[in-house]
Enzyme design. Sequence first.
Site, PDB file in Angstrom:
ATOM      1  N   ILE A  30     -37.803 -60.137 119.202  1.00  0.00           N
ATOM      2  CA  ILE A  30     -37.486 -59.470 120.465  1.00  0.00           C
ATOM      3  C   ILE A  30     -38.068 -58.057 120.488  1.00  0.00           C
ATOM      4  CG2 ILE A  30     -35.614 -58.644 121.934  1.00  0.00           C
ATOM      5  CD1 ILE A  30     -33.907 -60.980 120.920  1.00  0.00           C
ATOM      6  N   SER A 161     -24.681 -57.849 122.924  1.00  0.00           N
ATOM      7  CA  SER A 161     -24.843 -59.311 122.918  1.00  0.00           C
ATOM      8  C   SER A 161     -23.698 -59.923 123.708  1.00  0.00           C
ATOM      9  CB  SER A 161     -24.802 -59.854 121.487  1.00  0.00           C
ATOM     10  OG  SER A 161     -24.664 -61.268 121.498  1.00  0.00           O
ATOM     11  N   TYR A 174     -19.996 -59.118 113.520  1.00  0.00           N
ATOM     12  CA  TYR A 174     -21.120 -58.892 114.440  1.00  0.00           C
ATOM     13  C   TYR A 174     -20.610 -58.808 115.882  1.00  0.00           C
ATOM     14  CZ  TYR A 174     -25.459 -59.939 117.004  1.00  0.00           C
ATOM     15  OH  TYR A 174     -26.520 -59.914 117.881  1.00  0.00           O
TER      16      TYR A 174
HETATM   17  N1  LIG Z   1     -31.706 -63.245 119.078  1.00  0.00           N
HETATM   18  C1  LIG Z   1     -30.621 -63.375 119.846  1.00  0.00           C
HETATM   19  O1  LIG Z   1     -30.203 -64.469 120.253  1.00  0.00           O
HETATM   20  C2  LIG Z   1     -29.862 -62.149 120.268  1.00  0.00           C
HETATM   21  C3  LIG Z   1     -28.818 -62.298 121.186  1.00  0.00           C
HETATM   22  C4  LIG Z   1     -28.108 -61.186 121.590  1.00  0.00           C
HETATM   23  C5  LIG Z   1     -28.438 -59.944 121.086  1.00  0.00           C
HETATM   24  N2  LIG Z   1     -29.459 -59.831 120.186  1.00  0.00           N
HETATM   25  C6  LIG Z   1     -29.767 -58.502 119.679  1.00  0.00           C
HETATM   26  O2  LIG Z   1     -31.127 -58.218 119.983  1.00  0.00           O
HETATM   27  C7  LIG Z   1     -31.677 -57.374 118.962  1.00  0.00           C
HETATM   28  C8  LIG Z   1     -32.920 -58.019 118.358  1.00  0.00           C
HETATM   29  O3  LIG Z   1     -32.574 -59.301 117.884  1.00  0.00           O
HETATM   30  P1  LIG Z   1     -33.552 -60.207 117.011  1.00  0.00           P
HETATM   31  O4  LIG Z   1     -33.236 -61.606 117.350  1.00  0.00           O
HETATM   32  O5  LIG Z   1     -34.955 -59.727 117.117  1.00  0.00           O
HETATM   33  O6  LIG Z   1     -32.918 -59.901 115.572  1.00  0.00           O
HETATM   34  P2  LIG Z   1     -33.615 -59.707 114.161  1.00  0.00           P
HETATM   35  O7  LIG Z   1     -32.515 -59.712 113.157  1.00  0.00           O
HETATM   36  O8  LIG Z   1     -34.739 -60.658 114.006  1.00  0.00           O
HETATM   37  O9  LIG Z   1     -34.247 -58.241 114.311  1.00  0.00           O
HETATM   38  C9  LIG Z   1     -33.514 -57.078 114.033  1.00  0.00           C
HETATM   39  C10 LIG Z   1     -34.491 -56.027 113.574  1.00  0.00           C
HETATM   40  O10 LIG Z   1     -33.755 -54.860 113.190  1.00  0.00           O
HETATM   41  C11 LIG Z   1     -34.262 -54.406 111.956  1.00  0.00           C
HETATM   42  N3  LIG Z   1     -33.219 -53.676 111.220  1.00  0.00           N
HETATM   43  C12 LIG Z   1     -32.095 -54.191 110.653  1.00  0.00           C
HETATM   44  N4  LIG Z   1     -31.410 -53.221 110.035  1.00  0.00           N
HETATM   45  C13 LIG Z   1     -32.105 -52.063 110.215  1.00  0.00           C
HETATM   46  C14 LIG Z   1     -31.907 -50.728 109.802  1.00  0.00           C
HETATM   47  N5  LIG Z   1     -30.842 -50.377 109.072  1.00  0.00           N
HETATM   48  N6  LIG Z   1     -32.812 -49.789 110.150  1.00  0.00           N
HETATM   49  C15 LIG Z   1     -33.914 -50.130 110.890  1.00  0.00           C
HETATM   50  N7  LIG Z   1     -34.156 -51.388 111.317  1.00  0.00           N
HETATM   51  C16 LIG Z   1     -33.262 -52.344 110.968  1.00  0.00           C
HETATM   52  C17 LIG Z   1     -34.667 -55.670 111.218  1.00  0.00           C
HETATM   53  O11 LIG Z   1     -35.569 -55.397 110.142  1.00  0.00           O
HETATM   54  C18 LIG Z   1     -35.281 -56.480 112.339  1.00  0.00           C
HETATM   55  O12 LIG Z   1     -36.650 -56.184 112.524  1.00  0.00           O
HETATM   56  C19 LIG Z   1     -30.536 -57.133 117.982  1.00  0.00           C
HETATM   57  O13 LIG Z   1     -29.837 -55.969 118.342  1.00  0.00           O
HETATM   58  C20 LIG Z   1     -29.649 -58.336 118.188  1.00  0.00           C
HETATM   59  O14 LIG Z   1     -28.316 -58.095 117.782  1.00  0.00           O
HETATM   60  C21 LIG Z   1     -30.182 -60.898 119.758  1.00  0.00           C
END
Ligand SMILES: NC(=O)c1ccc[n+]([C@@H]2O[C@H](COP(=O)([O-])OP(=O)(O)OC[C@H]3O[C@@H](n4cnc5c(N)ncnc54)[C@H](O)[C@@H]3O)[C@@H](O)[C@H]2O)c1
Length: 268
Positions: A30, A161, A174
């Site tokens: 994302i 989320s 979470y």
């Molecule tokens: N994928 C879904 O279905 C979904 C749904 C609702 C919300 N979200 C939210 O959208 C966002 C992106 O989701 P995603 O699916 O790409 O998740 P993901 O876990 O693939 O990506 C999260 C990113 O954050 C980085 N990260 C984690 N801890 C960190 C830190 N301490 N410092 C810096 N970077 C850090 C990770 O390395 C990763 O690149 C997140 O906030 C997630 O909670 C995702």
Amino acid sequence: MTMTTTATTTAATDGLTDRVVLLTGVTGDIGTRYLNAFTRAGAHVVAVDLPSCESEGRRLADEAGATGPGRAVFVGGDITDEADVRRAVDEAVQRFGGLHSVVNNAAVYRTLGGKRALTELTAADWDLVLRVNVVGTWQVIKAAAPHLAASGDGRIVNIASVVSRNGAPGFAHYVASKAAVEGLTRAAARELGADGTTVNTVSPGLVDDAASRELNTSDYLATAAGARAIPRPMLPEDLVGAVLWLAGPAAGFVTGQTLVVDGGGVFV
Ligand SMILES: NC(=O)c1ccc[n+]([C@@H]2O[C@H](COP(=O)([O-])OP(=O)(O)OC[C@H]3O[C@@H](n4cnc5c(N)ncnc54)[C@H](O)[C@@H]3O)[C@@H](O)[C@H]2O)c1
């Protein structure tokens, strides 16, 4: 008395040219989509992710910057580390001349590692998720706020989320962290509004990306897709319009809000 209204032809994502954006969590599916959309719209992006993602982050920033017209630079850093966050903000100011928008996309999500009943979670599990998803988000806001104020037109977009509404089982820590992000958004909106900075939350539904496929079965993803008013899988690009709009000048009088983007899975 008749009221006149002025029609505007401003597109929702207009005005991003030469805006400087700090975007975290850029190597997730994302985050990468946001990065590419911002540089395509002409914004310059400081792209942040963990130092362990450095080579991938650099590659993604180089690619996005090469496609342009906006430029991008990767900064390896942990959002829970005050010095790392300061370095990322300084990079925005030194390289691009200031900071206009922040997208707090980084979170512990994929690395939750699987679903577990709340009776199996440990206090250490809670500490990590709350530390990154809530305290880390606040840390970025804290470091960015003076520079956003200096721009006079700052934008903060926090990512929550829909699990905080539907209570999806399997990761209570979470779910609670994402509810806290919404509360933090409202507090920050009140405190930073006088500086011209808006603070909003985008709350995505279950996205069919690498992280969600790791955490959920394909049956679960299909059921979520079918339960939407728009019954199809949600993709990272479904979030782009909402995030770019809230990060840009067109949304200057919207603050403290949560915008659910999930194809009508939950209504708020
Ligand atoms: N994928 C879904 O279905 C979904 C749904 C609702 C919300 N979200 C939210 O959208 C966002 C992106 O989701 P995603 O699916 O790409 O998740 P993901 O876990 O693939 O990506 C999260 C990113 O954050 C980085 N990260 C984690 N801890 C960190 C830190 N301490 N410092 C810096 N970077 C850090 C990770 O390395 C990763 O690149 C997140 O906030 C997630 O909670 C995702």
